[in-house]
Design a protein around this motif. Sequence first.
Motif, PDB file in Angstrom:
ATOM      1  N   CYS B  45       0.829  -1.209   0.000  1.00  0.00           N
ATOM      2  CA  CYS B  45       0.000   0.000   0.000  1.00  0.00           C
ATOM      3  C   CYS B  45       0.858   1.252   0.000  1.00  0.00           C
ATOM      4  CB  CYS B  45      -0.963  -0.008   1.182  1.00  0.00           C
ATOM      5  SG  CYS B  45      -0.175   0.080   2.790  1.00  0.00           S
ATOM      6  N   ASN B  54      -0.577   2.915   5.537  1.00  0.00           N
ATOM      7  CA  ASN B  54      -0.185   1.769   6.371  1.00  0.00           C
ATOM      8  C   ASN B  54      -1.305   0.797   6.687  1.00  0.00           C
ATOM      9  OD1 ASN B  54      -1.201   3.245   8.917  1.00  0.00           O
ATOM     10  ND2 ASN B  54       0.505   4.540   8.318  1.00  0.00           N
ATOM     11  N   CYS B  56      -1.781  -2.338   4.596  1.00  0.00           N
ATOM     12  CA  CYS B  56      -1.629  -3.710   4.115  1.00  0.00           C
ATOM     13  C   CYS B  56      -0.866  -4.570   5.106  1.00  0.00           C
ATOM     14  CB  CYS B  56      -0.965  -3.735   2.743  1.00  0.00           C
ATOM     15  SG  CYS B  56       0.814  -3.493   2.808  1.00  0.00           S
ATOM     16  N   ARG B  57       0.028  -3.974   5.863  1.00  0.00           N
ATOM     17  CA  ARG B  57       0.787  -4.613   6.946  1.00  0.00           C
ATOM     18  C   ARG B  57       1.798  -5.645   6.465  1.00  0.00           C
ATOM     19  NH1 ARG B  57      -0.526  -0.681  10.214  1.00  0.00           N
ATOM     20  NH2 ARG B  57       0.008  -1.785  12.106  1.00  0.00           N
ATOM     21  N   CYS B  59       4.683  -4.824   5.363  1.00  0.00           N
ATOM     22  CA  CYS B  59       6.019  -4.261   5.584  1.00  0.00           C
ATOM     23  C   CYS B  59       6.422  -4.299   7.056  1.00  0.00           C
ATOM     24  CB  CYS B  59       6.038  -2.817   5.103  1.00  0.00           C
ATOM     25  SG  CYS B  59       4.999  -1.751   6.126  1.00  0.00           S
ATOM     26  N   CYS B  73       6.712   1.299   6.586  1.00  0.00           N
ATOM     27  CA  CYS B  73       6.504   2.339   5.573  1.00  0.00           C
ATOM     28  C   CYS B  73       6.171   3.686   6.173  1.00  0.00           C
ATOM     29  CB  CYS B  73       5.407   1.919   4.604  1.00  0.00           C
ATOM     30  SG  CYS B  73       3.810   1.694   5.407  1.00  0.00           S
TER      31      CYS B  73
HETATM   32  S1  FES Z   1       1.512  -1.125   5.627  1.00  0.00           S
HETATM   33 FE1  FES Z   1       1.347  -1.405   3.476  1.00  0.00          FE
HETATM   34  S2  FES Z   1       3.366  -1.005   2.845  1.00  0.00           S
HETATM   35 FE2  FES Z   1       3.446  -0.569   4.949  1.00  0.00          FE
END
Ligand code: FES
Lengths: 627, 318
Positions: B45, B54, B56-57, B59, B73
């Motif tokens: 994301c 933040n 999609c989680r 990362c 991110c």
């Molecule tokens: S939460 Fe999606 S890239 Fe960091």
Amino acid sequence: MDLRLGVGGPPTSAEKAAVDAVLGDPESSWLGGERTAAGGHIARGGHSARAQRHLLLPALQAVQASSGWVTPGALDYVCTRLTIPPAEAYGVAAFYSLLRTEPAATTVVHVCDDIACRCQGAEALCAEMEKRFGPPSEPGDTRAVSWVRSPCLGRCEQGSAALIQRAGQSPEMLSIAPASVAKIEHALGNGNGSKPLLDPTSPVRTDPAHRRLLRQVDVANPGSLSSYRAHGGYQMLRRALDMGPQGIIREIKEANLLGRGGAAFPTGLKWESVANNPVRPHYFICNADESEPGTFKDRVLIERDPFGVVEALTIAGYATGAERGYIYIRGEYPEAAERLCEAIEQARTQGLLGASIMGSEFHFDIELHRGAGAYIAGEETALFNSIEGHRPEPRNKPPFPTQAGLFAKPTGVNNVETLANVLEILRIGGAAFAELGTPTSTGTRLFCVSGCVERPGLYELEFGATLGELIAMAGGVSGGRPLQTVLLGGAAGSFVGPAALGTPLTFESVRAIGATLGSGVVLVLDDTIDVTDILRRIAQFFRDESCGQCVPCRVGTVRQEELLARMISRRPLGSPERELALLMDIGGVMRDASICGLGQTAAAAVQSAVSLGLIGGPSDGDRVAQQ
Amino acid sequence: MSVTFVAAPKRLLTMTVDGQTIKVPEGTTLLQACQQRGIDTPTLCYLENLTPVNVCRVCVVEVEGSRTLVPACSRKAEDGMVVKSDSDRVRASRKGVLELLASSVDLSLASPEVHQWMERYGAEPDRFGPSSAPPPGNPRDRARPGEHVPADGLAAATVSQPAKLDNDTYIRDYSRCILCYKCVEACGVDAQNTFAIAVAGRGFEARISTEFDVPLPDSACVYCGNCIGVCPTGALMFKSEFDMRNAGTWDESKQTITTTICPYCGVGCNLELHVQDNSIVKVTSPLDHDITRGHLCVKGRFGYQFVQHRSDGSEAQQ
Ligand code: FES
Ligand SMILES: Cc1cc2nc3c(=O)[nH]c(=O)nc-3n(C[C@H](O)[C@H](O)[C@H](O)COP(=O)(O)O)c2cc1C
Ligand code: SF4
Ligand code: SF4
Ligand code: SF4
Ligand code: FES
């Protein structure tokens, strides 16, 4: 911003009137007002209209109440008035379960089938509803009267509950508890203006001599400020104004008060960091969204001692340098909201809200915001978004609310019960308060006891009493049956077995056995209750209430429900051991990688049930098979 | 008098990433700190020209002292922070996130990195069972918040649904949508300021939608295609690409990319013309362009038909 408006057609005159009642009359023809010679040339859109975005949810609620759904014409009108893109406003409307975004029944009966009511025959009630009113409503259902299953309505001690939501010329919301088809029919037949069908003796079990937080309940008349004052009300605000903000915060810190909303954060520290923040203005919010299944304490406090809530919030505002306070109350609590509304009005007329409170230099007022059916809106940062007119999706932390909260300003948030403690701390002093309970769990706690006990209800206990003592106070397990398990802390809490009966109900002792007090839920299950059924309802709850923002929770709650369904129907994918490992993996990623507490705790109850052997062991299927 | 604004020099922070001490300027994200150490961090994301959401989680990293994992991110580095980007917890969560996503969304057109990450973390999306068959129609668009048909668990629910074909420029195939919010941001304050689309519904039924799910021609959309430019999964796609894929004629190995400048106005946006068989099949723009950051308007994005007007009167395929 270039809004494309008018596609939805015009609102009906009833809708326009309902929206204008919230937003005031439109100032110019640009905003949908009368076209007058002068008005045709003025456009007050722009900043002044956009600055009213916090009125979006109230305006949508007004449309819902008028038409039974948020119609395209009305949405368009609201968007014109507030300069909000229709796609965004639709995204907000489509978040809340008490709002509809396509034609719907004008009367909807919400019937609780959640964990506590399940123990008392919620399924039987739903079956009777189906017999009388036909199948539960589905999208596109426009029968005059329809019904839906509802998550906990916060009346768990009554054993069953329903909420009637009626739209039209004189819209209303009406709670019924305990609920039956006969009572529901009666309420529907009575037309508008029927009184709430609530058991007036909704049980508060602690005897008056031992009440601290519940001191005013059944003492002062909850509808009368003078009665409240005659019983000592507003003396603590007087005392607070004499002590000054720093003095108050010192007492709260000395009292070692921990938040009662679930996270057990030290209240004194929170107040201090708001008070010390140089950014202005500051806001203070009373969180009355109470939607944790099994919880009803805040409702009882508000319904029976509304002035206490208003007084405590005023003190919190004074101590933290806020001039505006908010109470965010869940939409399913119409009677409590009404009480608060009256209390705020009366406090204003007597100079206890508004300018120069009690003749001091302190100015403070309170805005009441009603939720519209979303458990997640109780998460503090989601709550800010809800008030601001955005989708109630939790924000990433940091920044913390005390740095950047409501409208990105320093904000304090406390649960209703936490605030009730503030009055007690000022009454007896922080040091004396700290003597109550244990050194790390000071004061008293409200416990919402429901399920299979003789005397369900609200209990106020000094910290330190054991789980067994509390259940004994509640008359023990109904009919003297054996205890199977207790759900502590609500759907986001965990199951504990009979071995925990000796555990003191303190933050530290409960944490030591891997559980949590959460919002004070104590749901007692005897040996006849099918725990897998309760677990499945919990899994459904989280799947329904996830905001959907982050992947672990959005998809993890779905997979958890699916997996439980397989375990219960004994159709595992591969071996049962493989399923258990998968369940633990889903729980792990939800706990570790989710944005907010919802996803982080969505697997807690299920995983505790696994470790207690309530599910997944050899016995659970047999128990199911027997039934 | 002329005033020159000079950014205050940034304080240097000392932190540890995977056991190695590094110095980074204040304001650095953990993602950038990992990059500085040469660590490849999966992101879905995140995009450098959009505000981090933040959500999609994928990362996530472990920060010492933090109860849960944190998104690299968007989380800013702090002095003394100890970060682990490859611990068991991190690997388990990244694997879990990718599995959950891939089990519910069609990732077949997502970028090759996504598939590499799935391999790296050993993601097995079919652990949750066979995918459920798509329901008739698209009930997701009408789903009511807080309600769902109780699962029987025999098949894993997906977001599978028919693609939305409602205009000549691009299609929306939300069975490929991972709900990264990028298109909403690009359509909103991060680029286009048109706000034609937003997230509606909640939970598993959360979805990208116009108001009341009206077709794009009835919405505020101006067909800038900036949402297509940021979509990481092929959910938003040029109609030309969609049609060619359906016809089986889409062949990236036969495509060339010509960088040029948009002929329409004075801004001078860079265009990348994707050409196959001597026809423009789609138009993109580089994210690192100083002025446009990869965003275009309808003319640069879709107004290329005149180029393909053949002198013999025949038109190139769309
Ligand atoms: S939460 Fe999606 S890239 Fe960091
Ligand atoms: C999903 C979720 C729902 C919540 N709901 C409530 C609620 O209804 N009432 C409440 O007081 N706190 C709720 N909380 C906790 C709040 O975020 C916040 O911690 C609390 O209001 C702070 O008040 P306290 O310090 O007095 O406990 C919820 C948290 C989560 C994660
Ligand atoms: S954990 Fe669940 S409720 Fe919380 S932000 Fe993520 S999706 Fe929303
Ligand atoms: S094409 Fe442009 S205006 Fe239309 S939805 Fe995409 S970003 Fe928004
Ligand atoms: S359509 Fe594409 S850009 Fe938009 S949320 Fe879905 S995956 Fe992301
Ligand atoms: S009111 Fe039914 S479970 Fe709470």
